[in-house]
Scaffold this motif. Structure first.
Motif, mmCIF file in Angstrom:
data_model
loop_
_atom_site.group_PDB
_atom_site.id
_atom_site.type_symbol
_atom_site.label_atom_id
_atom_site.label_comp_id
_atom_site.label_asym_id
_atom_site.label_seq_id
_atom_site.Cartn_x
_atom_site.Cartn_y
_atom_site.Cartn_z
ATOM 1 N N THR A 212 -24.480 26.235 60.333
ATOM 2 C CA THR A 212 -23.946 25.536 59.269
ATOM 3 C C THR A 212 -22.489 25.415 58.921
ATOM 4 N N PRO A 213 -22.074 24.472 58.117
ATOM 5 C CA PRO A 213 -20.634 24.431 57.858
ATOM 6 C C PRO A 213 -20.184 25.456 56.996
ATOM 7 N N TRP A 214 -19.036 26.047 56.904
ATOM 8 C CA TRP A 214 -18.481 26.674 56.114
ATOM 9 C C TRP A 214 -18.314 26.113 54.727
ATOM 10 N N GLN A 215 -18.290 27.126 53.856
ATOM 11 C CA GLN A 215 -18.400 26.585 52.469
ATOM 12 C C GLN A 215 -17.326 27.226 51.757
ATOM 13 N N ALA A 216 -16.682 26.385 51.088
ATOM 14 C CA ALA A 216 -15.502 26.480 50.238
ATOM 15 C C ALA A 216 -15.675 26.323 48.580
ATOM 16 N N GLY A 217 -15.272 27.357 47.894
ATOM 17 C CA GLY A 217 -15.563 27.181 46.271
ATOM 18 C C GLY A 217 -14.400 26.603 45.697
ATOM 19 N N ILE A 218 -14.444 25.533 45.021
ATOM 20 C CA ILE A 218 -13.090 24.903 44.462
ATOM 21 C C ILE A 218 -13.283 25.808 42.842
ATOM 22 N N ALA A 219 -12.279 26.456 42.656
ATOM 23 C CA ALA A 219 -12.216 27.268 41.479
ATOM 24 C C ALA A 219 -11.155 26.891 40.644
ATOM 25 N N THR A 220 -11.338 27.161 39.334
ATOM 26 C CA THR A 220 -10.233 27.144 38.412
ATOM 27 C C THR A 220 -9.389 28.159 38.335
ATOM 28 N N PRO A 221 -8.090 28.385 37.580
ATOM 29 C CA PRO A 221 -7.612 29.668 37.755
ATOM 30 C C PRO A 221 -8.304 30.784 36.842
ATOM 31 N N ASP A 222 -9.282 30.544 36.358
ATOM 32 C CA ASP A 222 -9.957 31.540 35.715
ATOM 33 C C ASP A 222 -11.224 31.947 36.670
ATOM 34 N N ASN A 223 -11.194 31.622 37.927
ATOM 35 C CA ASN A 223 -11.987 31.758 38.904
ATOM 36 C C ASN A 223 -13.644 31.184 38.513
ATOM 37 N N GLU A 224 -13.601 30.129 37.919
ATOM 38 C CA GLU A 224 -14.871 29.279 37.620
ATOM 39 C C GLU A 224 -15.105 28.360 38.630
ATOM 40 N N ILE A 225 -16.000 28.537 39.566
ATOM 41 C CA ILE A 225 -16.188 27.659 40.646
ATOM 42 C C ILE A 225 -16.748 26.252 40.010
ATOM 43 N N LEU A 226 -15.986 25.314 40.356
ATOM 44 C CA LEU A 226 -16.753 24.032 39.914
ATOM 45 C C LEU A 226 -17.492 23.220 40.989
ATOM 46 N N LYS A 227 -17.416 23.409 42.285
ATOM 47 C CA LYS A 227 -17.681 22.764 43.360
ATOM 48 C C LYS A 227 -17.764 23.624 44.513
ATOM 49 N N GLN A 228 -18.952 23.578 45.217
ATOM 50 C CA GLN A 228 -19.033 23.975 46.554
ATOM 51 C C GLN A 228 -18.867 22.878 47.671
ATOM 52 N N LEU A 229 -18.093 22.944 48.575
ATOM 53 C CA LEU A 229 -17.645 22.087 49.489
ATOM 54 C C LEU A 229 -17.957 22.595 51.016
ATOM 55 N N PRO A 230 -18.709 21.966 51.584
ATOM 56 C CA PRO A 230 -18.790 22.111 53.076
ATOM 57 C C PRO A 230 -17.820 21.880 54.026
ATOM 58 N N LEU A 231 -17.206 22.686 54.855
ATOM 59 C CA LEU A 231 -16.188 22.496 55.563
ATOM 60 C C LEU A 231 -16.207 22.630 57.141
ATOM 61 N N GLU A 232 -16.056 21.683 57.734
ATOM 62 C CA GLU A 232 -16.083 21.660 59.272
ATOM 63 C C GLU A 232 -15.179 20.841 59.948
ATOM 64 N N ASN A 233 -14.034 21.726 60.703
ATOM 65 C CA ASN A 233 -12.967 21.023 61.097
ATOM 66 C C ASN A 233 -12.241 19.996 60.170
ATOM 67 N N ARG A 234 -11.931 20.811 59.032
ATOM 68 C CA ARG A 234 -11.542 19.985 57.709
ATOM 69 C C ARG A 234 -10.735 21.078 56.964
ATOM 70 N N ALA A 235 -9.591 20.651 56.173
ATOM 71 C CA ALA A 235 -8.961 21.562 55.292
ATOM 72 C C ALA A 235 -9.061 21.046 53.965
ATOM 73 N N ILE A 236 -8.774 22.114 52.951
ATOM 74 C CA ILE A 236 -8.823 21.663 51.470
ATOM 75 C C ILE A 236 -7.647 22.536 50.900
ATOM 76 N N ALA A 237 -7.264 21.679 49.734
ATOM 77 C CA ALA A 237 -6.055 22.311 49.195
ATOM 78 C C ALA A 237 -6.435 21.902 47.513
ATOM 79 N N THR A 238 -5.995 22.834 46.749
ATOM 80 C CA THR A 238 -6.269 22.793 45.297
ATOM 81 C C THR A 238 -5.005 22.897 44.371
ATOM 82 N N SER A 239 -4.795 22.165 43.469
ATOM 83 C CA SER A 239 -3.435 22.551 42.665
ATOM 84 C C SER A 239 -4.002 22.653 41.330
ATOM 85 N N ALA A 240 -3.503 23.571 40.528
ATOM 86 C CA ALA A 240 -3.561 23.526 38.907
ATOM 87 C C ALA A 240 -2.338 23.895 38.357
ATOM 88 N N PRO A 241 -1.737 22.598 37.865
ATOM 89 C CA PRO A 241 -0.266 22.784 37.020
ATOM 90 C C PRO A 241 -0.241 24.079 36.143
#
Length: 311
Positions: A212-241
């Motif tokens: 199954t694909p790897w799973q990444a959790g998109i989280a707030t600076p307070d570590n609240e996970i907003l979304k679980q995202l499957p990843l396969e041969n793909r990247a993800i980046a998150t910015s919190a000003p």
């Protein structure tokens, strides 16, 4: 855009993995490495690799990170970037530096100037004032902005130089993604097919041992996970000003708009996925400064990228 040497993105792969059952990795050996890259915590998980082979791979990864930091680090006074910032000119620049400058130019044009690595003098102004317990005044911001601007950067395979004294570059809005890409490329060459890389930005190569694909959790600076995202041969980046604060009263976020000199006020968290981590990294940084309509226009020019979260 972001300019803090120690800035850390808020995509917590560790938090994402913490919510997964241990059985998810039971199908094959899983070797984990922890270290640093550009002053931020870094991790790598290798699936289906025995300890002896993993150790050789980890040493190769550490060597590559060290090599890339000798190019992009703002901490190391001897890095290619530090020497450029100090002298205003760098002869025979490393090809990786030229590659990242070229990609930054593409993103600068695509985002109407929202992505601009020449913002370093402006960030230094904010950092200096914060150390004094002050906030930059409009006149001070305007004065320093005269030392910024992509048109003041001239580059070729022979040299990179600044048009004005006092200019400086930072790649902290894109270099971590670039390093993740380079590590993924290195591991591919070594025959690795099931890898999760976290160099501040995330790159998932292949799938987990159970198929199954790897799973990444998109989280707030307070570590609240907003979304679980499957990843396969793909990247993800998150910015919190507001994830990192640089103003004396801790109200000013670290992502500054190079077009105005003031901090981002548009979005609290932006997450972008793409086929390359550097692209996702740069876009997530710039999108913090852009209205939704412009974000959609930029994405139309980059079909391999996708907006995952915008809040």
């Amino acid at each position: 855009m972001t300019s803090q040497p120690s800035r850390r993105r808020f995509l917590s792969i560790s938090a994402a993995l913490a919510v997964l059952p241990v059985s998810a990795y039971a199908e094959a050996p899983l070797v984990q490495w922890r270290g640093t890259a550009l002053g931020a915590g870094a991790t790598m998980r290798l699936a289906g690799v025995d300890q002896s082979n993993a150790q050789e791979t980890i040493l190769a990864v550490q060597s590559e990170i060290n090599r890339l930091e000798s190019i992009f680090s703002l901490y190391r006074q001897t890095s290619a970037l530090s020497r450029l910032n100090r002298t205003g000119r760098l002869k025979n620049p490393p090809p990786e530096l030229l590659e990242l400058v070229s990609l930054s130019g593409v993103l600068h044009r695509a985002t109407d100037g929202a992505f601009d690595p020449t913002i370093q003098p402006l960030w230094m102004l904010y950092a200096q004032k914060a150390a004094e317990g002050k906030t930059p005044q409009p006149a001070e911001i305007q004065q320093v902005r005269e030392l910024t601007g992509w048109t003041g950067l001239h580059y070729s395979s022979d040299a990179i130089r600044f048009a004005h004294d006092g200019m400086a570059l930072t790649f902290n809005g894109i270099a971590q993604g670039y390093i993740a890409d380079k590590i993924a490329d290195l591991l591919r060459v070594r025959g690795m097919t099931q890898i999760l890389i976290d160099m501040g930005e995330i790159f998932a190569l292949g799938r987990k041992p159970n198929g199954t694909p790897w799973q990444a959790g998109i989280a707030t600076p307070d570590n609240e996970i907003l979304k679980q995202l499957p990843l396969e041969n793909r990247a993800i980046a998150t910015s919190a000003p507001l994830g990192t604060l640089i103003e004396a009263n801790h109200r000013v976020g670290h992502i500054l708009d190079p077009r105005s000199g003031v901090p981002s006020k548009s979005w609290k968290l932006v997450s972008v996925s793409a086929d390359r981590a550097a692209l996702a990294d740069g876009l997530s940084t710039a999108f913090c400064l852009l209205p939704r309509a412009t974000i959609d226009q930029v994405l139309a020019k980059h079909p391999n990228a996708a907006l995952e979260i915008l809040v």
